[in-house]
Design an enzyme around this catalytic site. Structure first.
Site, PDB file in Angstrom:
ATOM      1  N   HIS A  44       0.780  -1.130  -0.041  1.00 38.08           N
ATOM      2  CA  HIS A  44      -0.014  -0.053  -0.269  1.00 38.08           C
ATOM      3  C   HIS A  44       0.838   1.196   0.040  1.00 38.08           C
ATOM      4  CE1 HIS A  44      -3.574  -2.448   0.940  1.00 38.08           C
ATOM      5  NE2 HIS A  44      -2.959  -3.033   1.605  1.00 38.08           N
ATOM      6  N   THR A  45       0.256   2.307  -0.058  1.00 38.83           N
ATOM      7  CA  THR A  45       1.107   3.694  -0.052  1.00 38.83           C
ATOM      8  C   THR A  45       1.853   3.729   1.108  1.00 38.83           C
ATOM      9  OG1 THR A  45      -0.984   4.468  -1.234  1.00 38.83           O
ATOM     10  CG2 THR A  45       0.702   6.021  -0.490  1.00 38.83           C
TER      11      THR A  45
END
Lengths: 267, 282
Positions: A44-45
């Site tokens: 994920h980011t």
């Protein structure tokens, strides 16, 4: 395609990169992908994009004051200069956020649903600042446990039944309450000022002056800060968030007049 | 009520627009021994008639603490009541974990009612056979609610459910207007008077009744036998308020009751409790 055994992150082939992988402008070595790499984690980011800097808060005689500037930085550039980083959550609480602005917006939407559901009961019970602070702590901590944090440091302030509340939650779920709080650069630059100059039962004016002093220091020293600030005032009667206004900085320091005189070798 | 061809399934309506299974479930509540609740501006008191299934057994537990600020009294199938109280405790503790504040009792009551309603609309379920009197606090003060097997709930100033509850209700209807301003001790005495009405011939003793109190600033507590006995004696005028208070304070650390043995002449199994199986009902 070369899929090496998992070593904490691996390079995709060129054609793959065209389709799935993008490079962030933050120039980190880890690409962000929508497709989980086989044998590897979903990445994920892991870094924020548009960020807000410090938020400051303190309690005064009649309630709680929270302040922040209105800058949204995109890495090293000040991209947005009218970002509202203080949001009224209910009629007695305000939330301010440092860090990723989009995550802050997601949080305010989530809190809005929470407050509306609570209000729909219409039974004389309402979520107060303490309840919302704890709710946020749970949200932030659970996201952290999934390795997908909301990239914010939050300050939540409010007044309920005469009790003033000021609390903070970090992106990993660390939470506490205090008489004065700061996030971001404010921890290093504003908190020391609060610690020496804050006192119990300050008037609104005194509180505002103290916040403005700290904000000015942040404007001088924090490169992500700008000279446009907002202050939220929460009392038993409700919430008032000021329109953005500018602080008055001083630049005619002696050392600035002939800067290179004190620093030989510079140009 | 009599058997008819529309009462086999909870999901079958009768031509008269009734769900007989739900009504039969409410009948189970009426067969259980009485539970009484009443409230003032500051406190809510729950009282129960305790019945032991035989002289050898201990009394059925009918008063349950759900959280520091909520407690229930049940009438009917106490096994169903235990399940509901486990659900209520779970909801309260979950709410406390997320919000660090007490779950408003009114919202909990609605959740229980919704749970009960589900059982009236699924062919593979049966309605809960227990009625609850829920006493609790929220931001607006103390409240008393009743939860029904039908999924209905309502708030009350004072109420009684279970067998011979009408006698108690008659007493409460006579006296309820004075409850709002009662002190805690007066409220408990009213509750005991109401229990007395339900007991009719038997003598009231700490062995055949139970009392619990919750109030603003006072967590839910089930009175231990000694404090209860003091209150009972104060009914006859034997002790006054002060004496009762002193004894109550002495006993406060031992708030959980330990009911041993049976009622000494407490009239176990006496009276028209109906022909139901004794191990299910209280």
């Amino acid at each position: 395609m070369r899929w090496e055994s998992y070593n904490g992150g691996h390079e995709a082939s060129e054609e793959e990169k065209q389709v799935y992988v993008g490079r962030s402008l933050m120039a980190s070595s880890r690409p962000f992908t929508l497709m989980p790499t086989p044998g590897g984690p979903i990445t994920h980011t892991q870094h924020p994009y548009v960020t807000g800097t410090s938020v400051l808060g303190l309690k005064y005689k009649d309630g709680v004051l929270i302040a922040a500037d209105t800058a949204g930085s995109y890495g090293s550039t000040t991209r947005y200069k009218s970002v509202e980083r203080l949001k009224q959550i209910s009629n007695n609480t305000v939330l301010g956020a440092t860090g990723e602005i989009s995550d802050f917006q997601a949080l305010t939407q989530l809190l809005d649903r929470l407050i509306v559901t609570d209000a729909m009961w219409d039974d004389g019970n309402n979520l107060g600042p303490l309840d919302i602070h704890n709710f946020l702590t749970r949200v932030m901590y659970n996201r952290r446990n999934k390795f997908d944090p909301l990239w914010n440091s939050l300050i939540l302030g409010g007044v309920k039944n005469g009790v003033k509340y000021l609390g903070s939650v970090s992106m990993i779920g660390v939470h506490f309450v205090d008489q004065h709080i700061a996030t971001g650069f404010g921890i290093h630059l504003a908190q020391p000022i609060f610690r020496s100059e804050w006192k119990e039962n300050m008037t609104l004016e005194e509180g505002r002056k103290l916040l403005e002093k700290a904000l000015l220091v942040l404007f001088y020293r924090d490169r992500s800060a700008i000279n446009k600030i907002q202050i939220a005032n929460i009392t038993e009667d409700g919430v008032r968030i000021s329109q953005p206004y500018a602080l008055k900085p001083t630049w005619n320091f002696k050392a600035f007049k002939n800067p290179s005189s004190a620093t030989p070798g510079t140009w | 009520m009599f058997r008819n061809q529309y009462d086999t399934d909870v999901t079958t309506w009768s031509p008269a627009g009734r769900l007989h299974q739900v009504e039969y479930a409410m009948e189970a509540v009426k067969q259980g021994s009485a539970a009484i609740g009443l409230r003032s501006r500051t406190h809510v008191v729950l009282a129960t008639v305790n019945k032991a299934s035989s002289e050898l057994s201990a009394h059925q537990k009918k008063l349950f603490k759900i959280d520091d600020h909520i407690g229930i009294a049940m009438a009917g199938l106490t096994a169903d009541g235990r399940v509901l109280s486990r659900y209520m405790r779970s909801e309260c503790i979950n709410h406390n974990f997320v919000y660090e504040s007490p779950f408003p009792v009114g919202r909990l009551v609605v959740q229980v009612a919704d749970k009960a309603q589900v059982c009236t609309q699924r062919s593979w379920k049966r309605p809960y056979g227990v009625g609850l009197l829920v006493a609790g606090l929220d931001e607006t003060g103390p409240h008393l609610y009743q939860n029904c097997p039908s999924g209905n709930y309502s708030e009350f100033m004072a109420f009684a459910i279970g067998s011979r509850s009408q006698a108690a209700k008659t007493y409460l209807e006579r006296k309820f207007e004075s409850f709002m301003d009662c002190s805690k001790e007066e409220l408990v005495r009213h509750a005991l008077h109401a229990v007395k009405e339900s007991l009719q011939e038997e003598d009231l003793s700490s062995a055949n009744c139970g009392v619990a109190i919750v109030g603003i600033g006072e967590p839910f507590v089930i009175l231990d036998p000694k404090t209860l006995q003091a209150y009972i004696e104060s009914l006859e005028g034997g002790k006054d308020d002060q004496q009762v208070k002193v004894e109550a304070e002495e006993e406060r650390p031992a708030a959980i009751i330990e009911r041993q043995g049976t009622a000494g002449g407490g009239g176990v199994g006496v009276g028209a409790e109906g022909e139901g199986p004794t191990d299910m009902e209280t």
